[in-house]
Write an enzyme that holds these catalytic residues in place. Sequence first.
Site, short mmCIF file in Angstrom:
data_model
loop_
_atom_site.label_atom_id
_atom_site.label_comp_id
_atom_site.label_asym_id
_atom_site.label_seq_id
_atom_site.Cartn_x
_atom_site.Cartn_y
_atom_site.Cartn_z
N ASP A 1 38.81 54.51 16.93
CA ASP A 1 38.70 54.51 15.47
C ASP A 1 39.81 53.69 14.82
OD1 ASP A 1 36.59 56.13 15.89
OD2 ASP A 1 37.61 58.00 15.38
N ASP B 1 33.17 70.09 15.75
CA ASP B 1 32.49 70.39 17.01
C ASP B 1 31.90 71.80 17.00
OD1 ASP B 1 34.99 71.60 16.98
OD2 ASP B 1 35.84 70.20 18.42
#
Length: 488
Positions: free
Chosen positions: A97, A274
């Site tokens: 990223d 998550d």
Amino acid sequence: MEDLVGCCCSPLSYGSVFTGSSLKLFGGAAPTGIPSRTDSLKGMCINEYENELPGVDIFVCTADSIIEPPMMVMNTVLSVMSYGYPLEKLSVYLSDDGGSEFTYYAFLEAAEFAKYWIPYCKKYSVEPRSPFAYFVSIDSDAVDDKSQNQKKAADLALIKIRVSSNISNGKLILNVDCDMYSNNSKAIRDALCFLMDEEQGHEIAYVQFPQNFDNLIKNELYASLRVITEVEVHGLDTYWGMLYIGTGCFHRRDTLSGKKFSKMGLKYGCTVEDVITGLSIQCRGWKSVNYNPTRKAFLGLAPTTLLQALVMHKRWGEGNLQITLSKDNVVWCGHRKLSLGHKLGYLRFNLWAANCWATLIYATLPSLYLLRGTSLFPQISSRWIIPFAYVIIAKNIGSFVEYLWCGGTSLGWWNDQRIWLYQRTSSYLFAFIDTIVHYLGYSNSAFVITAKVADEDVSERYEKEIMEFGSSSPMFTVLATLALLNLY
């Protein structure tokens, strides 16, 4: 395309990418849950399906080349490239990223090294298959200490899955954090034993391996996930409802993307995206499995300073509380979809931050009353001391025996109890406050990445089990205040 370049999602695949038709076990709608023990599924021999094994896309996620060194990332990449699995059905993607050129060129060098490393691993049955971990284990059976942190780029997850679907389109997706190297070359086949089971495999959305660490010292100075891994998550597994913890998890691609990306199962917007993703998948009727083999599937890096441990739990506590206060909370989302026991299993973690107040009251109120000469507890000579003594003694004996049963040490249990108090009175307190402030619109939640490397002197103190207070933090102020209050 700019987002894609920034993501630096680089595919690496040896041989032709798997393009054959998928197994029928990987299709179909979300199933209805039928409670059963998952241990029996592992008994299936995967070898009889050798010619029908699905393609596997593996994502290794990193974000900052300074605090997540490319050398560490490449060791993780090489470890998952070396699985005991047909190479033509294996694709590895490095998701950076930060878009670091250092990481990109390190990845190219790793690809060259893999041409020699992978054949070597398979010829000599090397374990583990992270080069660094393997060669250090030969030399001293120990791995250098670094600090640990989970990092998933939830806001770019859709891009990553789209990219891989247009390149390799593996029916199975594995995601790992950059410090969580593969320690078991048979992990893919272990996961497939569940996902390809003839009777119940089509009902399982993902197989989650526990988060284990390779740099823990004997007495686990800053605690670990030992009891959670060995005891607590098995309660969720009883309901086929294991948490998705964001790393070391094998997903069916269809459960994350389906036929339309607008209906994908990925959820984000909080610091534990998550967990909320796994919950949303289970609320659609899918099952999940927790598998904890004797040889750990993945090994990462545990915190080596107190501040790292507290910050990690602050992030987890904040994210779980965000889930509880959102429309995707387990009570609302799981209404008539999940059993009561399943919901309580989630709330055990979702309410971590909220539990700070009970501990703070217990840690402050008795001392404040003693300053006025008043005791909140009965005298030792009074028979009313019996219920108080029973609770205290039973609780501590129970947790002590449980910890030893999980393979811990006596001093490790003491450290675990101490860190438990620190977390509840600092990490979870700040997590609660930050979450409320966030929902009032005064701040935005931020994902804090901790350093993956430690100074030599910090590592030395960690090895000697000396608690590290070197950094300043408001959380330390709270701990110091409580310590002085109780000492007085």
